[in-house]
Design an enzyme around this catalytic site. Sequence first.
Site, PDB file in Angstrom:
ATOM      1  N   TYR A 180       0.846  -1.189   0.000  1.00  0.00           N
ATOM      2  CA  TYR A 180       0.000   0.000   0.000  1.00  0.00           C
ATOM      3  C   TYR A 180       0.886   1.244   0.000  1.00  0.00           C
ATOM      4  O   TYR A 180       1.954   1.259   0.623  1.00  0.00           O
ATOM      5  CB  TYR A 180      -0.922  -0.015   1.225  1.00  0.00           C
ATOM      6  CG  TYR A 180      -1.864   1.162   1.283  1.00  0.00           C
ATOM      7  CD1 TYR A 180      -2.619   1.520   0.164  1.00  0.00           C
ATOM      8  CD2 TYR A 180      -1.978   1.931   2.433  1.00  0.00           C
ATOM      9  CE1 TYR A 180      -3.463   2.612   0.199  1.00  0.00           C
ATOM     10  CE2 TYR A 180      -2.832   3.015   2.481  1.00  0.00           C
ATOM     11  CZ  TYR A 180      -3.560   3.360   1.358  1.00  0.00           C
ATOM     12  OH  TYR A 180      -4.390   4.439   1.393  1.00  0.00           O
ATOM     13  N   TYR A 190      -2.832   5.283   9.140  1.00  0.00           N
ATOM     14  CA  TYR A 190      -2.329   3.946   8.790  1.00  0.00           C
ATOM     15  C   TYR A 190      -1.127   3.690   9.694  1.00  0.00           C
ATOM     16  O   TYR A 190       0.020   3.847   9.298  1.00  0.00           O
ATOM     17  CB  TYR A 190      -1.937   3.941   7.310  1.00  0.00           C
ATOM     18  CG  TYR A 190      -1.686   2.579   6.702  1.00  0.00           C
ATOM     19  CD1 TYR A 190      -2.745   1.758   6.330  1.00  0.00           C
ATOM     20  CD2 TYR A 190      -0.390   2.122   6.458  1.00  0.00           C
ATOM     21  CE1 TYR A 190      -2.518   0.516   5.738  1.00  0.00           C
ATOM     22  CE2 TYR A 190      -0.157   0.887   5.870  1.00  0.00           C
ATOM     23  CZ  TYR A 190      -1.229   0.089   5.516  1.00  0.00           C
ATOM     24  OH  TYR A 190      -1.001  -1.134   4.932  1.00  0.00           O
TER      25      TYR A 190
HETATM   26  N1  LIG Z   1      -7.702  -3.342   1.731  1.00  0.00           N
HETATM   27  C1  LIG Z   1      -6.900  -2.369   1.363  1.00  0.00           C
HETATM   28  O1  LIG Z   1      -7.293  -1.202   1.313  1.00  0.00           O
HETATM   29  C2  LIG Z   1      -5.473  -2.685   0.978  1.00  0.00           C
HETATM   30  C3  LIG Z   1      -4.760  -1.778   0.169  1.00  0.00           C
HETATM   31  C4  LIG Z   1      -3.462  -2.099  -0.229  1.00  0.00           C
HETATM   32  C5  LIG Z   1      -2.889  -3.286   0.194  1.00  0.00           C
HETATM   33  N2  LIG Z   1      -3.602  -4.144   0.982  1.00  0.00           N
HETATM   34  C6  LIG Z   1      -2.966  -5.412   1.394  1.00  0.00           C
HETATM   35  O2  LIG Z   1      -3.636  -6.493   0.823  1.00  0.00           O
HETATM   36  C7  LIG Z   1      -3.331  -7.662   1.588  1.00  0.00           C
HETATM   37  C8  LIG Z   1      -4.624  -8.416   1.860  1.00  0.00           C
HETATM   38  O3  LIG Z   1      -5.444  -7.654   2.708  1.00  0.00           O
HETATM   39  P1  LIG Z   1      -6.993  -7.371   2.426  1.00  0.00           P
HETATM   40  O4  LIG Z   1      -7.184  -5.911   2.651  1.00  0.00           O
HETATM   41  O5  LIG Z   1      -7.407  -7.945   1.159  1.00  0.00           O
HETATM   42  O6  LIG Z   1      -7.714  -8.050   3.664  1.00  0.00           O
HETATM   43  P2  LIG Z   1      -8.079  -9.557   4.025  1.00  0.00           P
HETATM   44  O7  LIG Z   1      -8.718  -9.484   5.363  1.00  0.00           O
HETATM   45  O8  LIG Z   1      -8.823 -10.216   2.915  1.00  0.00           O
HETATM   46  O9  LIG Z   1      -6.654 -10.276   4.090  1.00  0.00           O
HETATM   47  C9  LIG Z   1      -5.777 -10.243   5.181  1.00  0.00           C
HETATM   48  C10 LIG Z   1      -5.602 -11.677   5.634  1.00  0.00           C
HETATM   49  O10 LIG Z   1      -4.472 -11.766   6.500  1.00  0.00           O
HETATM   50  C11 LIG Z   1      -4.773 -12.795   7.422  1.00  0.00           C
HETATM   51  N3  LIG Z   1      -3.821 -12.728   8.539  1.00  0.00           N
HETATM   52  C12 LIG Z   1      -3.720 -11.809   9.532  1.00  0.00           C
HETATM   53  N4  LIG Z   1      -2.716 -12.138  10.361  1.00  0.00           N
HETATM   54  C13 LIG Z   1      -2.152 -13.275   9.866  1.00  0.00           C
HETATM   55  C14 LIG Z   1      -1.091 -14.109  10.291  1.00  0.00           C
HETATM   56  N5  LIG Z   1      -0.381 -13.842  11.401  1.00  0.00           N
HETATM   57  N6  LIG Z   1      -0.813 -15.220   9.578  1.00  0.00           N
HETATM   58  C15 LIG Z   1      -1.529 -15.533   8.459  1.00  0.00           C
HETATM   59  N7  LIG Z   1      -2.549 -14.777   8.004  1.00  0.00           N
HETATM   60  C16 LIG Z   1      -2.854 -13.662   8.717  1.00  0.00           C
HETATM   61  C17 LIG Z   1      -6.220 -12.515   7.800  1.00  0.00           C
HETATM   62  O11 LIG Z   1      -6.831 -13.624   8.411  1.00  0.00           O
HETATM   63  C18 LIG Z   1      -6.807 -12.202   6.425  1.00  0.00           C
HETATM   64  O12 LIG Z   1      -7.294 -13.395   5.814  1.00  0.00           O
HETATM   65  C19 LIG Z   1      -2.597  -7.181   2.833  1.00  0.00           C
HETATM   66  O13 LIG Z   1      -1.207  -7.311   2.645  1.00  0.00           O
HETATM   67  C20 LIG Z   1      -2.980  -5.710   2.866  1.00  0.00           C
HETATM   68  O14 LIG Z   1      -2.059  -4.921   3.595  1.00  0.00           O
HETATM   69  C21 LIG Z   1      -4.878  -3.879   1.365  1.00  0.00           C
END
Ligand SMILES: NC(=O)c1ccc[n+]([C@@H]2O[C@H](COP(=O)([O-])OP(=O)(O)OC[C@H]3O[C@@H](n4cnc5c(N)ncnc54)[C@H](O)[C@@H]3O)[C@@H](O)[C@H]2O)c1
Length: 296
Positions: A180, A190
Site C-alpha cells: 500500500y 495507517y
Molecule cells: N484493503 C486495502 O485497502 C489494501 C490496500 C493495499 C494493500 N492491501 C494489502 O492487501 C493484503 C490483503 O489484505 P486485504 O485488505 O485484502 O484483507 P483480508 O482481510 O482479505 O486479508 C488479510 C488476511 O491476513 C490474514 N492474517 C492476519 N494475520 C495473519 C497471520 N499472522 N498469519 C496468516 N494470516 C494472517 C487474515 O486472516 C486475512 O485473511 C494485505 O497485505 C494488505 O495490507 C490492502
Amino acid sequence: MLPIDLSGKRALVLGVADDAGFGFAIAKAMAEAGAAISVGTWPPALNIFLNLIERGKMDEGRRMRDGGLLSFEKIYPLDAAYDTLGDAPADILTNKRYKDVGDFSIAGLVDRVTADFGQKSIDIVVHSLANAPEVKKSLLETSRAGYLAALSVSAYSLVSVVNRLGPLMRSGGSVLSLTYMASERVIPGYGGGMSSAKAALESDTRVLAWEAGRKFGIRVNTISAGPLASRAASAIGIIERMVEYCAANTPLPEALQAEEVGNAAAFLASPLASGITGTTLYVDKGYHSMGMATTL
Ligand SMILES: NC(=O)c1ccc[n+]([C@@H]2O[C@H](COP(=O)([O-])OP(=O)(O)OC[C@H]3O[C@@H](n4cnc5c(N)ncnc54)[C@H](O)[C@@H]3O)[C@@H](O)[C@H]2O)c1
C-alpha cells in the site's frame, strides 16, 4: 487472442479467510485462468472460513464464469508470525483456535505442501496478509513490540515464505505480495508500524527478486493496491474515508474492485509477464500519480 493461461499451474494464496479481500479475488482470477488453487488461512479465522464455505454463504463470490464454483485443492492453517512450530509461544499452542489444527507455521505449510503435492509442485505463491496489533495508534505512539509484530507478520513473513517455499517452486514461478502506498507517502491513520512494514515489503521485493531469481529461477513482484473495504482494512478504522477520498481524487473515479487486482495478479503470475520481476505495480485507479487533491 493472447490469453492469460495458467492451466497446469498450482497457486498457493496465503491470507484468505472470506470472499471480500484481495487474496480471494486473486485466487478466483487465477482459477478463471486455469490454475489449481490452495489457500493458507490464519487459524483464528479458519473455522469461520470453513463454515462460510460449508453453509454456502460464499457461493455467490465463488461463482466462476463457467457457472461452477471456485474450489480449493487444500485449505492450510497458517500463522505467518511463526517460521517453525517451536517459535510459537505456549499460550498460542494451547489456544483453542490453534491446538487442533496441526503445524500452522511456515515450515509446517512447506511440509504439508510437500506431502500433498511433492517436490517442485508450486508455480505461484501469493502473500496477501498483514497484521499490526497497534494499527490504530500513530507511528509516534507505537510500542517497540507493536512495531516489530507488524514488521514480523506483514514483511518478514514474505522473506521466510520465499526462502522456505522457493525450493518447492518450479522454474518460471511467480511470487506476489500486496502493498500500500502508505509505504512512500504519509497516510494519516495507517499506523502501528504498518507503513514501515509496507516500505520493508517493497524493498524486500527488489532484493528477493534478485536473490530468488538467481537461486530458484522465480520472479518476485508486489501490487500496490488502492483502498478496499476488506475485513483487514476495516480494522484500520478509516477505510471508508480512504475509499471516498480516492474516489474523489483518482484519475479514474470508480471505486477500485478487488477483481481488478485479481486480474493484474493473474497477468503478473502468467508467462506473459516472464520479463517482469522486482516491481511494484500500482493498481489504484491512478491515485499514486496525483500531486494535489481536488477536494479539501
Ligand atoms: N484493503 C486495502 O485497502 C489494501 C490496500 C493495499 C494493500 N492491501 C494489502 O492487501 C493484503 C490483503 O489484505 P486485504 O485488505 O485484502 O484483507 P483480508 O482481510 O482479505 O486479508 C488479510 C488476511 O491476513 C490474514 N492474517 C492476519 N494475520 C495473519 C497471520 N499472522 N498469519 C496468516 N494470516 C494472517 C487474515 O486472516 C486475512 O485473511 C494485505 O497485505 C494488505 O495490507 C490492502
